[in-house]
Design an enzyme around this catalytic site. Structure first.
Site, mmCIF file in Angstrom:
data_model
loop_
_atom_site.group_PDB
_atom_site.id
_atom_site.type_symbol
_atom_site.label_atom_id
_atom_site.label_comp_id
_atom_site.label_asym_id
_atom_site.label_seq_id
_atom_site.Cartn_x
_atom_site.Cartn_y
_atom_site.Cartn_z
ATOM 1 N N ASP A 25 38.692 30.080 40.790
ATOM 2 C CA ASP A 25 38.572 28.908 39.923
ATOM 3 C C ASP A 25 39.991 28.485 39.539
ATOM 4 O O ASP A 25 40.992 28.995 40.068
ATOM 5 C CB ASP A 25 37.665 29.202 38.718
ATOM 6 C CG ASP A 25 38.325 30.081 37.653
ATOM 7 O OD1 ASP A 25 39.450 30.583 37.875
ATOM 8 O OD2 ASP A 25 37.715 30.267 36.581
ATOM 9 N N CYS A 28 39.719 34.633 39.059
ATOM 10 C CA CYS A 28 39.556 33.670 37.968
ATOM 11 C C CYS A 28 40.611 34.072 36.933
ATOM 12 O O CYS A 28 41.518 34.849 37.244
ATOM 13 C CB CYS A 28 38.127 33.655 37.417
ATOM 14 S SG CYS A 28 37.561 35.164 36.619
ATOM 15 N N THR A 35 40.565 35.997 34.232
ATOM 16 C CA THR A 35 40.577 37.444 33.980
ATOM 17 C C THR A 35 40.132 38.263 35.189
ATOM 18 O O THR A 35 40.343 39.476 35.218
ATOM 19 C CB THR A 35 39.602 37.787 32.838
ATOM 20 O OG1 THR A 35 38.292 37.316 33.235
ATOM 21 C CG2 THR A 35 40.016 37.130 31.531
ATOM 22 N N HIS A 80 36.434 54.927 47.605
ATOM 23 C CA HIS A 80 35.206 55.451 46.991
ATOM 24 C C HIS A 80 34.050 54.461 46.996
ATOM 25 O O HIS A 80 32.893 54.876 47.032
ATOM 26 C CB HIS A 80 35.470 55.870 45.536
ATOM 27 C CG HIS A 80 36.340 57.083 45.421
ATOM 28 N ND1 HIS A 80 36.512 57.763 44.238
ATOM 29 C CD2 HIS A 80 37.089 57.740 46.338
ATOM 30 C CE1 HIS A 80 37.327 58.796 44.431
ATOM 31 N NE2 HIS A 80 37.700 58.799 45.701
ATOM 32 N N ASN A 81 34.350 53.180 46.887
ATOM 33 C CA ASN A 81 33.290 52.175 46.695
ATOM 34 C C ASN A 81 33.086 51.273 47.900
ATOM 35 O O ASN A 81 32.194 50.423 47.872
ATOM 36 C CB ASN A 81 33.597 51.311 45.466
ATOM 37 C CG ASN A 81 33.966 52.137 44.251
ATOM 38 O OD1 ASN A 81 35.106 52.113 43.792
ATOM 39 N ND2 ASN A 81 33.028 52.929 43.750
ATOM 40 N N HIS A 130 30.695 59.609 49.178
ATOM 41 C CA HIS A 130 30.762 58.233 48.685
ATOM 42 C C HIS A 130 29.794 57.325 49.449
ATOM 43 O O HIS A 130 29.288 56.349 48.883
ATOM 44 C CB HIS A 130 32.191 57.705 48.795
ATOM 45 C CG HIS A 130 33.169 58.548 48.040
ATOM 46 N ND1 HIS A 130 33.116 58.701 46.670
ATOM 47 C CD2 HIS A 130 34.206 59.318 48.466
ATOM 48 C CE1 HIS A 130 34.082 59.513 46.281
ATOM 49 N NE2 HIS A 130 34.754 59.906 47.345
HETATM 50 C C1 RB5 Z 1 38.313 29.773 32.692
HETATM 51 O O1 RB5 Z 1 38.949 29.226 31.579
HETATM 52 C C2 RB5 Z 1 38.098 31.259 32.488
HETATM 53 O O2 RB5 Z 1 37.078 31.468 31.568
HETATM 54 C C3 RB5 Z 1 37.779 31.927 33.809
HETATM 55 O O3 RB5 Z 1 38.820 31.714 34.695
HETATM 56 C C4 RB5 Z 1 37.562 33.419 33.800
HETATM 57 O O4 RB5 Z 1 38.599 34.079 33.152
HETATM 58 C C5 RB5 Z 1 36.229 33.863 33.350
HETATM 59 O O5 RB5 Z 1 35.889 35.054 33.397
#
Ligand code: RB5
Length: 153
Positions: free
Chosen positions: A11, A68, A70, A101-102, A136
């Site tokens: 994103d 994204c 986070t 492992h995964n 695993h």
């Molecule tokens: C977008 O602002 C943010 O919420 C998205 O990139 C992400 O971090 C969501 O988990």
């Protein structure tokens, strides 16, 4: 047979790091399937998780990278698809263990969390590390068998 491209999607929160990692993938000799987004304009991360899941399902790619802000939202979204094992990683060690492992087939990263060198280290470990199998493999098989357990809890 030539290696399939590495699929990558983000994103807006992961867009800048995605751009950097595409260059790193090319420098490492990989083909890249860039599934967007293509600007900093605000978009919804589940849409990009779905696009990447589709690319793995239809065989255009076997491995992916998703980002994204986070890495949390897009990894939650991607793991709703049964054929995706997305691992949210924060350093080379977690990326290596996600493979060993995964058998993670998707690396998830936070574009607003990781610096560029840490992210590149995650990418290199993810691409270079084989699955260990053994005990695993039994556990990964149980992941596939537990797609919808609501009626059992
Ligand atoms: C977008 O602002 C943010 O919420 C998205 O990139 C992400 O971090 C969501 O988990």
């Amino acid at each position: 047979m030539p290696e399939k491209p590495i699929a990558i999607a983000s994103d807006h929160g992961g867009f800048e790091l995605k751009t950097l990692l595409i260059e790193e993938l090319k420098a490492l000799g990989h083909q890249v399937l860039d599934l967007g987004c293509h600007s900093l304009d605000s978009v919804d991360y589940p849409d990009y998780a779905a696009t990447l899941a589709a690319a793995l399902a239809d065989g255009r790619s076997d491995r992916g990278v998703i980002l994204c802000g986070t890495g949390i939202g897009i990894s939650i979204a991607a793991n709703r698809y049964a054929h995706v094992r997305a691992a949210l990683c924060h350093n080379g060690l977690t990326a290596r263990l996600a493979r060993q492992h995964n058998d993670a087939n998707v690396l998830a990263l936070g574009g607003r969390i990781l610096g560029s060198e840490l992210a590149k280290d995650c990418l290199r470990e993810f691409l270079a590390t084989p699955f260990e199998g053994g005990r695993h493999a039994r556990r990964v098989a149980k992941l596939a068998a537990s797609v919808d357990q609501r009626e059992k809890v």
